[in-house]
Motif scaffolding. Structure first.
Motif, PDB file in Angstrom:
ATOM      1  N   GLY A 248      16.511   4.606 -11.025  1.00 38.29           N
ATOM      2  CA  GLY A 248      15.957   5.759 -11.713  1.00 38.29           C
ATOM      3  C   GLY A 248      15.201   6.691 -10.807  1.00 38.29           C
ATOM      4  O   GLY A 248      14.913   6.391  -9.649  1.00 38.29           O
ATOM      5  N   ASN A 249      14.842   7.842 -11.354  1.00 38.27           N
ATOM      6  CA  ASN A 249      14.130   8.867 -10.611  1.00 38.27           C
ATOM      7  C   ASN A 249      13.694   9.949 -11.588  1.00 38.27           C
ATOM      8  O   ASN A 249      14.002   9.875 -12.784  1.00 38.27           O
ATOM      9  CB  ASN A 249      15.021   9.456  -9.526  1.00 38.27           C
ATOM     10  N   THR A 250      13.004  10.963 -11.082  1.00 38.01           N
ATOM     11  CA  THR A 250      12.589  12.116 -11.880  1.00 38.01           C
ATOM     12  C   THR A 250      13.091  13.386 -11.209  1.00 38.01           C
ATOM     13  O   THR A 250      12.950  13.548  -9.995  1.00 38.01           O
ATOM     14  CB  THR A 250      11.058  12.172 -12.025  1.00 38.01           C
ATOM     15  N   TRP A 251      13.676  14.273 -12.011  1.00 38.45           N
ATOM     16  CA  TRP A 251      14.215  15.532 -11.504  1.00 38.45           C
ATOM     17  C   TRP A 251      13.691  16.713 -12.322  1.00 38.45           C
ATOM     18  O   TRP A 251      13.462  16.572 -13.538  1.00 38.45           O
ATOM     19  CB  TRP A 251      15.742  15.551 -11.588  1.00 38.45           C
ATOM     20  N   ALA A 252      13.535  17.856 -11.693  1.00 41.92           N
ATOM     21  CA  ALA A 252      13.261  19.104 -12.398  1.00 41.92           C
ATOM     22  C   ALA A 252      14.585  19.681 -12.882  1.00 41.92           C
ATOM     23  O   ALA A 252      15.536  19.802 -12.094  1.00 41.92           O
ATOM     24  CB  ALA A 252      12.548  20.091 -11.469  1.00 41.92           C
ATOM     25  N   VAL A 253      14.649  20.047 -14.160  1.00 36.79           N
ATOM     26  CA  VAL A 253      15.909  20.500 -14.738  1.00 36.79           C
ATOM     27  C   VAL A 253      15.665  21.690 -15.668  1.00 36.79           C
ATOM     28  O   VAL A 253      14.535  21.978 -16.056  1.00 36.79           O
ATOM     29  CB  VAL A 253      16.608  19.375 -15.536  1.00 36.79           C
ATOM     30  N   THR A 254      16.738  22.365 -16.030  1.00 37.57           N
ATOM     31  CA  THR A 254      16.725  23.419 -17.030  1.00 37.57           C
ATOM     32  C   THR A 254      17.433  22.925 -18.278  1.00 37.57           C
ATOM     33  O   THR A 254      18.588  22.483 -18.208  1.00 37.57           O
ATOM     34  CB  THR A 254      17.415  24.693 -16.514  1.00 37.57           C
ATOM     35  N   ARG A 255      16.750  22.961 -19.428  1.00 41.44           N
ATOM     36  CA  ARG A 255      17.349  22.523 -20.685  1.00 41.44           C
ATOM     37  C   ARG A 255      18.360  23.543 -21.185  1.00 41.44           C
ATOM     38  O   ARG A 255      18.432  24.690 -20.705  1.00 41.44           O
ATOM     39  CB  ARG A 255      16.265  22.321 -21.745  1.00 41.44           C
ATOM     40  N   ASP A 256      19.159  23.137 -22.146  1.00 40.56           N
ATOM     41  CA  ASP A 256      20.140  24.053 -22.729  1.00 40.56           C
ATOM     42  C   ASP A 256      19.471  25.280 -23.334  1.00 40.56           C
ATOM     43  O   ASP A 256      20.071  26.361 -23.411  1.00 40.56           O
ATOM     44  CB  ASP A 256      20.957  23.335 -23.796  1.00 40.56           C
ATOM     45  N   SER A 257      18.201  25.129 -23.771  1.00 42.63           N
ATOM     46  CA  SER A 257      17.456  26.244 -24.348  1.00 42.63           C
ATOM     47  C   SER A 257      16.986  27.236 -23.290  1.00 42.63           C
ATOM     48  O   SER A 257      16.478  28.309 -23.622  1.00 42.63           O
ATOM     49  CB  SER A 257      16.241  25.704 -25.106  1.00 42.63           C
ATOM     50  N   GLY A 258      17.111  26.874 -21.999  1.00 44.61           N
ATOM     51  CA  GLY A 258      16.626  27.706 -20.919  1.00 44.61           C
ATOM     52  C   GLY A 258      15.246  27.333 -20.430  1.00 44.61           C
ATOM     53  O   GLY A 258      14.757  27.911 -19.453  1.00 44.61           O
ATOM     54  N   ALA A 259      14.604  26.380 -21.083  1.00 44.68           N
ATOM     55  CA  ALA A 259      13.250  25.961 -20.707  1.00 44.68           C
ATOM     56  C   ALA A 259      13.296  25.003 -19.523  1.00 44.68           C
ATOM     57  O   ALA A 259      14.222  24.194 -19.384  1.00 44.68           O
ATOM     58  CB  ALA A 259      12.563  25.297 -21.894  1.00 44.68           C
ATOM     59  N   ASP A 260      12.278  25.096 -18.658  1.00 45.37           N
ATOM     60  CA  ASP A 260      12.133  24.148 -17.554  1.00 45.37           C
ATOM     61  C   ASP A 260      11.537  22.841 -18.068  1.00 45.37           C
ATOM     62  O   ASP A 260      10.670  22.830 -18.939  1.00 45.37           O
ATOM     63  CB  ASP A 260      11.218  24.726 -16.475  1.00 45.37           C
ATOM     64  N   ASP A 261      12.008  21.717 -17.508  1.00 38.80           N
ATOM     65  CA  ASP A 261      11.505  20.415 -17.940  1.00 38.80           C
ATOM     66  C   ASP A 261      11.685  19.420 -16.795  1.00 38.80           C
ATOM     67  O   ASP A 261      12.242  19.756 -15.744  1.00 38.80           O
ATOM     68  CB  ASP A 261      12.254  19.932 -19.193  1.00 38.80           C
ATOM     69  N   GLU A 262      11.194  18.193 -17.005  1.00 41.76           N
ATOM     70  CA  GLU A 262      11.341  17.109 -16.038  1.00 41.76           C
ATOM     71  C   GLU A 262      12.057  15.942 -16.715  1.00 41.76           C
ATOM     72  O   GLU A 262      11.611  15.443 -17.751  1.00 41.76           O
ATOM     73  CB  GLU A 262       9.977  16.649 -15.533  1.00 41.76           C
ATOM     74  N   LEU A 263      13.163  15.524 -16.109  1.00 40.89           N
ATOM     75  CA  LEU A 263      13.989  14.448 -16.652  1.00 40.89           C
ATOM     76  C   LEU A 263      13.780  13.181 -15.839  1.00 40.89           C
ATOM     77  O   LEU A 263      13.864  13.197 -14.612  1.00 40.89           O
ATOM     78  CB  LEU A 263      15.466  14.849 -16.606  1.00 40.89           C
ATOM     79  N   THR A 264      13.504  12.077 -16.535  1.00 44.97           N
ATOM     80  CA  THR A 264      13.313  10.794 -15.868  1.00 44.97           C
ATOM     81  C   THR A 264      14.311   9.779 -16.404  1.00 44.97           C
ATOM     82  O   THR A 264      14.414   9.580 -17.617  1.00 44.97           O
ATOM     83  CB  THR A 264      11.885  10.254 -16.091  1.00 44.97           C
ATOM     84  N   LEU A 265      15.055   9.155 -15.491  1.00 41.89           N
ATOM     85  CA  LEU A 265      15.878   7.989 -15.810  1.00 41.89           C
ATOM     86  C   LEU A 265      15.219   6.779 -15.173  1.00 41.89           C
ATOM     87  O   LEU A 265      14.774   6.851 -14.025  1.00 41.89           O
ATOM     88  CB  LEU A 265      17.297   8.145 -15.248  1.00 41.89           C
ATOM     89  N   SER A 266      15.160   5.670 -15.888  1.00 40.65           N
ATOM     90  CA  SER A 266      14.541   4.478 -15.308  1.00 40.65           C
ATOM     91  C   SER A 266      15.244   3.227 -15.804  1.00 40.65           C
ATOM     92  O   SER A 266      15.786   3.188 -16.910  1.00 40.65           O
ATOM     93  CB  SER A 266      13.050   4.415 -15.656  1.00 40.65           C
TER      94      SER A 266
END
Length: 319
Positions: A248-266
Motif C-alpha cells: 500500500g501507499n498514499t497518492w495525491a489524486v483528482t476525483r471524478d468531481s474534479g476535487a483534489d484528494d488523497e487516496l490510500t491503499l493498504s
C-alpha cells in the motif's frame, strides 16, 4: 495451569502489539525495508560466514554505479467486495554509491520510478494508474566494532499526475545499530512517515544468524526467516524464505468531481520466496503469498472501504 495461562496470555499480547505496529506502518512504502534490513542483516551474516571460515559474497561493486533493478508484480482479489480490486505494478531502480571519506561511511543513492495499475473497485472512483517517483538517500556509518548508524531520507512525488497538491512526500528514518554479539545485531530508532494521520513512530528490530545456513531477521516492517539452499564460494548463493511485509501507499489524486484528494491503499502480507544473490549487487528474486486486512480510503471525503483478501506474486532482477 496458571503458569501456562499466563504464558499464552503474554504471547497473545505480544502478537497483538506486533499487528498494531505493522498496521500503523501499512502506508509507509517509501520506507524501503529491503535497503535497511539488507544492510544490517548483511553485516551480521558476513561476520558469521567469516567465523565459520566461509568466503562472503560481496554485495557491492567498487564503483559509483551499483546496478539496476527491475521489479513487477500482480495482486488478484479473491472476492467481489466493493466490486473487487486487482493491482499490477512495475518499478525500475538505479543504485549509486558514494564513499564519504571511507568505505565504512557510504552514501547510497537510489532514484526510482513506479507505476501501479488499478482494476476496480466499481463502487468508488479511482484512477487507472498511480505513480511514485523519487530518490532514496541511504547512509550507514560504522563508528566502532559495536556501533553503527543508519539514516534514510526519501523525497518523492506520489500522485496520478493530474494534481500536485500534497503530491510531495518526505520520509525519514534514523537507527542506531548495536552489534551485541558476532551473530546478533539490535537496532533502535525512529521513523517519520510524512503523513498527516500518523505521528513519529519507533523503529526497532534484531538480526540473528546462528550459522551460515540460517538468518532470522526481525526488522520491522519486513520480518523473515531465511534458509540457505546452496553457495558457490564468494560468487553466488541462493536462499528460500518466509515472512511478512506491508503493501500500500498514499497518492495525491483528482476525483471524478474534479476535487483534489488523497487516496490510500493498504494491506498486510504473508509471503514465501526464493532469492539468488550474486557478487557485485546482482541477482534475482521471486515471491508470492497472501494479502489481508486490505482497504481503500479517501482522505477528504473520509470514504473507507474494506476489500476482500487477495493472492499476489512479484519478481525482480538486479543487474
Amino acid at each position: 495451569m496458571e503458569r501456562l495461562y499466563d504464558r499464552n496470555r503474554t504471547l497473545l499480547l505480544l502478537a497483538t502489539i506486533l499487528m498494531i505496529v505493522l498496521q500503523r506502518f501499512a502506508a509507509a512504502q517509501d520506507y524501503d525495508p529491503m535497503i535497511v534490513s539488507d544492510a544490517v542483516e548483511q553485516e551480521v551474516y558476513q561476520n558469521t560466514e567469516l567465523r565459520f571460515g566461509e568466503e562472503p559474497v560481496e554485495r557491492f561493486r567498487k564503483s559509483f554505479y551499483q546496478g539496476t533493478e527491475l521489479v513487477g508484480g500482480y495482486l488478484a482479489d479473491l472476492g467481489d467486495k466493493a466490486g473487487g480490486l486487482d493491482v499490477s505494478f512495475e518499478e525500475a531502480r538505479v543504485s549509486l554509491g558514494v564513499p564519504l571519506g571511507s568505505m565504512d561511511n557510504l552514501l547510497a543513492i537510489r532514484p526510482y520510478f513506479r507505476a501501479d495499475h488499478l482494476n476496480g473497485p466499481t463502487t468508488i472512483d479511482v484512477p487507472e494508474t498511480l505513480y511514485d517517483t523519487g530518490v532514496s538517500l541511504f547512509n550507514r556509518r560504522v563508528w566502532s566494532d559495536r556501533f553503527s548508524t543508519t539514516v534514510m531520507i526519501t523525497p518523492s512525488v506520489r500522485s496520478d499526475f493530474t494534481t500536485s497538491k500534497k503530491a510531495f512526500r518526505l520520509f525519514g528514518l534514523g537507527l542506531v545499530n548495536w552489534q551485541k554479539r558476532p551473530d546478533l545485531s539490535l537496532s533502535l530508532g525512529v521513523v517519520y512517515l510524512g503523513r498527516s494521520d500518523l505521528p513519529l513512530l519507533p523503529a526497532f528490530g534484531a538480526t540473528w544468524t546462528p550459522n551460515p545456513w540460517w538468518k532470522f531477521d526481525a526488522m520491522l516492517p519486513r520480518p523473515r526467516i531465511a534458509r540457505r539452499l546452496w553457495k558457490q564460494g564468494g560468487q553466488a548463493e541462493a536462499w528460500a524464505y518466509i515472512g511478512g511485509t506491508l503493501g500500500g501507499n498514499t497518492w495525491a489524486v483528482t476525483r471524478d468531481s474534479g476535487a483534489d484528494d488523497e487516496l490510500t491503499l493498504s494491506d498486510l502480507r504473508l509471503l514465501a520466496g526464493y532469492e539468488q544473490i550474486r557478487a557485485g549487487n546482482r541477482g534475482l528474486f521471486v515471491e508470492g503469498g497472501y494479502s489481508f486486512n486490505r482497504s481503500i480510503e479517501y482522505e477528504q471525503t473520509e470514504d473507507d472501504i474494506d476489500l476482500d483478501d487477495a493472492l499476489f506474486v512479484q519478481a525482480g532482477w538486479q543487474f
